[in-house]
Design a protein around this motif. Sequence first.
Motif, PDB file in Angstrom:
ATOM      1  N   LYS A  70      44.802   3.523  59.479  1.00  0.00           N
ATOM      2  CA  LYS A  70      45.288   2.167  59.180  1.00  0.00           C
ATOM      3  C   LYS A  70      45.890   2.078  57.783  1.00  0.00           C
ATOM      4  O   LYS A  70      46.894   1.392  57.562  1.00  0.00           O
ATOM      5  CB  LYS A  70      44.152   1.162  59.348  1.00  0.00           C
ATOM      6  CG  LYS A  70      43.743   0.948  60.807  1.00  0.00           C
ATOM      7  CD  LYS A  70      42.679  -0.129  60.936  1.00  0.00           C
ATOM      8  CE  LYS A  70      42.392  -0.432  62.401  1.00  0.00           C
ATOM      9  NZ  LYS A  70      41.354  -1.484  62.561  1.00  0.00           N
ATOM     10  N   GLN A  71      45.286   2.773  56.847  1.00  0.00           N
ATOM     11  CA  GLN A  71      45.810   2.779  55.481  1.00  0.00           C
ATOM     12  C   GLN A  71      47.226   3.351  55.455  1.00  0.00           C
ATOM     13  O   GLN A  71      48.105   2.830  54.750  1.00  0.00           O
ATOM     14  CB  GLN A  71      44.892   3.612  54.582  1.00  0.00           C
ATOM     15  CG  GLN A  71      45.305   3.631  53.117  1.00  0.00           C
ATOM     16  CD  GLN A  71      44.466   4.585  52.301  1.00  0.00           C
ATOM     17  OE1 GLN A  71      44.288   5.748  52.666  1.00  0.00           O
ATOM     18  NE2 GLN A  71      43.909   4.097  51.204  1.00  0.00           N
ATOM     19  N   ALA A  72      47.454   4.393  56.250  1.00  0.00           N
ATOM     20  CA  ALA A  72      48.776   5.028  56.272  1.00  0.00           C
ATOM     21  C   ALA A  72      49.814   4.155  56.962  1.00  0.00           C
ATOM     22  O   ALA A  72      50.928   3.973  56.446  1.00  0.00           O
ATOM     23  CB  ALA A  72      48.679   6.387  56.967  1.00  0.00           C
ATOM     24  N   VAL A  73      49.464   3.596  58.125  1.00  0.00           N
ATOM     25  CA  VAL A  73      50.465   2.813  58.868  1.00  0.00           C
ATOM     26  C   VAL A  73      50.805   1.515  58.136  1.00  0.00           C
ATOM     27  O   VAL A  73      51.926   0.999  58.264  1.00  0.00           O
ATOM     28  CB  VAL A  73      50.010   2.525  60.314  1.00  0.00           C
ATOM     29  CG1 VAL A  73      49.787   3.827  61.069  1.00  0.00           C
ATOM     30  CG2 VAL A  73      48.766   1.658  60.360  1.00  0.00           C
ATOM     31  N   GLU A  74      49.860   0.986  57.365  1.00  0.00           N
ATOM     32  CA  GLU A  74      50.135  -0.250  56.617  1.00  0.00           C
ATOM     33  C   GLU A  74      51.163  -0.028  55.515  1.00  0.00           C
ATOM     34  O   GLU A  74      51.774  -0.986  55.042  1.00  0.00           O
ATOM     35  CB  GLU A  74      48.832  -0.791  56.026  1.00  0.00           C
ATOM     36  CG  GLU A  74      47.933  -1.455  57.077  1.00  0.00           C
ATOM     37  CD  GLU A  74      46.555  -1.804  56.537  1.00  0.00           C
ATOM     38  OE1 GLU A  74      46.313  -1.542  55.332  1.00  0.00           O
ATOM     39  OE2 GLU A  74      45.725  -2.301  57.317  1.00  0.00           O
ATOM     40  N   LYS A  75      51.352   1.209  55.115  1.00  0.00           N
ATOM     41  CA  LYS A  75      52.330   1.509  54.064  1.00  0.00           C
ATOM     42  C   LYS A  75      53.740   1.647  54.620  1.00  0.00           C
ATOM     43  O   LYS A  75      54.709   1.778  53.865  1.00  0.00           O
ATOM     44  CB  LYS A  75      51.934   2.786  53.327  1.00  0.00           C
ATOM     45  CG  LYS A  75      50.633   2.661  52.536  1.00  0.00           C
ATOM     46  CD  LYS A  75      50.326   3.917  51.766  1.00  0.00           C
ATOM     47  CE  LYS A  75      48.988   3.802  51.033  1.00  0.00           C
ATOM     48  NZ  LYS A  75      48.973   2.704  50.055  1.00  0.00           N
ATOM     49  N   SER A  76      53.850   1.643  55.955  1.00  0.00           N
ATOM     50  CA  SER A  76      55.162   1.763  56.585  1.00  0.00           C
ATOM     51  C   SER A  76      55.713   0.377  56.922  1.00  0.00           C
ATOM     52  O   SER A  76      54.958  -0.536  57.251  1.00  0.00           O
ATOM     53  CB  SER A  76      55.058   2.602  57.866  1.00  0.00           C
ATOM     54  OG  SER A  76      56.297   2.613  58.554  1.00  0.00           O
ATOM     55  N   ASP A  77      57.025   0.240  56.857  1.00  0.00           N
ATOM     56  CA  ASP A  77      57.646  -1.023  57.249  1.00  0.00           C
ATOM     57  C   ASP A  77      58.078  -1.008  58.713  1.00  0.00           C
ATOM     58  O   ASP A  77      58.773  -1.902  59.182  1.00  0.00           O
ATOM     59  CB  ASP A  77      58.849  -1.333  56.348  1.00  0.00           C
ATOM     60  CG  ASP A  77      59.918  -0.234  56.397  1.00  0.00           C
ATOM     61  OD1 ASP A  77      59.725   0.768  57.130  1.00  0.00           O
ATOM     62  OD2 ASP A  77      60.944  -0.383  55.708  1.00  0.00           O
ATOM     63  N   GLN A  78      57.657   0.029  59.453  1.00  0.00           N
ATOM     64  CA  GLN A  78      57.971   0.156  60.871  1.00  0.00           C
ATOM     65  C   GLN A  78      56.749  -0.194  61.717  1.00  0.00           C
ATOM     66  O   GLN A  78      55.603   0.028  61.309  1.00  0.00           O
ATOM     67  CB  GLN A  78      58.418   1.580  61.190  1.00  0.00           C
ATOM     68  CG  GLN A  78      59.614   2.060  60.389  1.00  0.00           C
ATOM     69  CD  GLN A  78      60.896   1.377  60.797  1.00  0.00           C
ATOM     70  OE1 GLN A  78      61.190   1.216  61.966  1.00  0.00           O
ATOM     71  NE2 GLN A  78      61.677   0.952  59.801  1.00  0.00           N
ATOM     72  N   LYS A  79      56.992  -0.705  62.916  1.00  0.00           N
ATOM     73  CA  LYS A  79      55.900  -1.043  63.839  1.00  0.00           C
ATOM     74  C   LYS A  79      55.601   0.088  64.812  1.00  0.00           C
ATOM     75  O   LYS A  79      54.453   0.299  65.210  1.00  0.00           O
ATOM     76  CB  LYS A  79      56.266  -2.303  64.633  1.00  0.00           C
ATOM     77  CG  LYS A  79      56.326  -3.574  63.802  1.00  0.00           C
ATOM     78  CD  LYS A  79      54.944  -4.058  63.425  1.00  0.00           C
ATOM     79  CE  LYS A  79      55.003  -5.409  62.751  1.00  0.00           C
ATOM     80  NZ  LYS A  79      53.673  -5.889  62.337  1.00  0.00           N
ATOM     81  N   ASP A  80      56.662   0.799  65.215  1.00  0.00           N
ATOM     82  CA  ASP A  80      56.524   1.857  66.215  1.00  0.00           C
ATOM     83  C   ASP A  80      56.558   3.198  65.497  1.00  0.00           C
ATOM     84  O   ASP A  80      57.611   3.617  64.996  1.00  0.00           O
ATOM     85  CB  ASP A  80      57.652   1.751  67.237  1.00  0.00           C
ATOM     86  CG  ASP A  80      57.372   2.532  68.515  1.00  0.00           C
ATOM     87  OD1 ASP A  80      56.299   3.164  68.601  1.00  0.00           O
ATOM     88  OD2 ASP A  80      58.225   2.508  69.420  1.00  0.00           O
ATOM     89  N   LEU A  81      55.391   3.868  65.444  1.00  0.00           N
ATOM     90  CA  LEU A  81      55.251   5.038  64.586  1.00  0.00           C
ATOM     91  C   LEU A  81      54.727   6.275  65.307  1.00  0.00           C
ATOM     92  O   LEU A  81      53.926   6.176  66.249  1.00  0.00           O
ATOM     93  CB  LEU A  81      54.288   4.718  63.434  1.00  0.00           C
ATOM     94  CG  LEU A  81      54.716   3.638  62.456  1.00  0.00           C
ATOM     95  CD1 LEU A  81      53.530   3.227  61.587  1.00  0.00           C
ATOM     96  CD2 LEU A  81      55.864   4.123  61.592  1.00  0.00           C
TER      97      LEU A  81
END
Length: 253
Positions: A70-81
């Motif tokens: 979650k920490q990593a995906v929250e740093k992305s501005d994309q939804k589909d990763l």
Amino acid sequence: MDQIVLINGEIYDDRRFLRTLMFGEGVFETFRFNGDLPSRIKKHYARLIEGAKLLKIPEIPYEDFIYHIKQAVEKSDQKDLYVKVLLLSEGNTDYPLIPYKSNIMVVVKPFKPFPKERISLTLSPFRVHSSNPLLRVKTTNFAEKVFAKRYAKDKGFDDAVFLNENGEITETTSANIFWIKGRFMYTPSIDCGLLPGITREAVITEARKQGFNVVEGRFYLNDIKDADLIFVTNALNGIIRVGKFDFINQEDN
């Protein structure tokens, strides 16, 4: 004198990942994060820990696993990763010794679906051995799959299918393989030497619900030749139909 490590002539002081770098001693999971964790995330964690136990890499709690994702995906501005979680070993660089610590690495990037409706397959130029325990977990010791994938690409194919020492079909470099004949669905047994894919398990369960007779067994190339449908599965792309498999052309089926 203590161990000295130089990279490009410079002293390398941060040695946390040396065991993984030198020996491929790490495990990983990949999956798609499309706005939320995948429904089978606990199975990914369980398989990561199974691989860690095999390599004697210290485990991490499920809560830490989720926290770092979650920490990593929250740093992305994309939804589909695309998400790749790696558990890397730390310890003495004498290779028989057991690592004393693990480090978690998370890689996220925009998800890119497979660009074709159908995948093309060729045979790997070498065979795997069904007794190899590393085939049943996802390790960072990935060189043989890199070699086979590059071989397939050089021949104009998308991926390569491995046969084992008995000439039995196992899997591709990145997916499990299935084929259908009538109401029977076939897939190689785990005993052949392959990764027990999480999507593989889900497909088998769903196929049985739909009335297919699912057969997990030992199969040869002749067993797949007259299939009505061939497809591959993995956690990133789900199900992809096979259009070409060297000696089998599924394009017109």
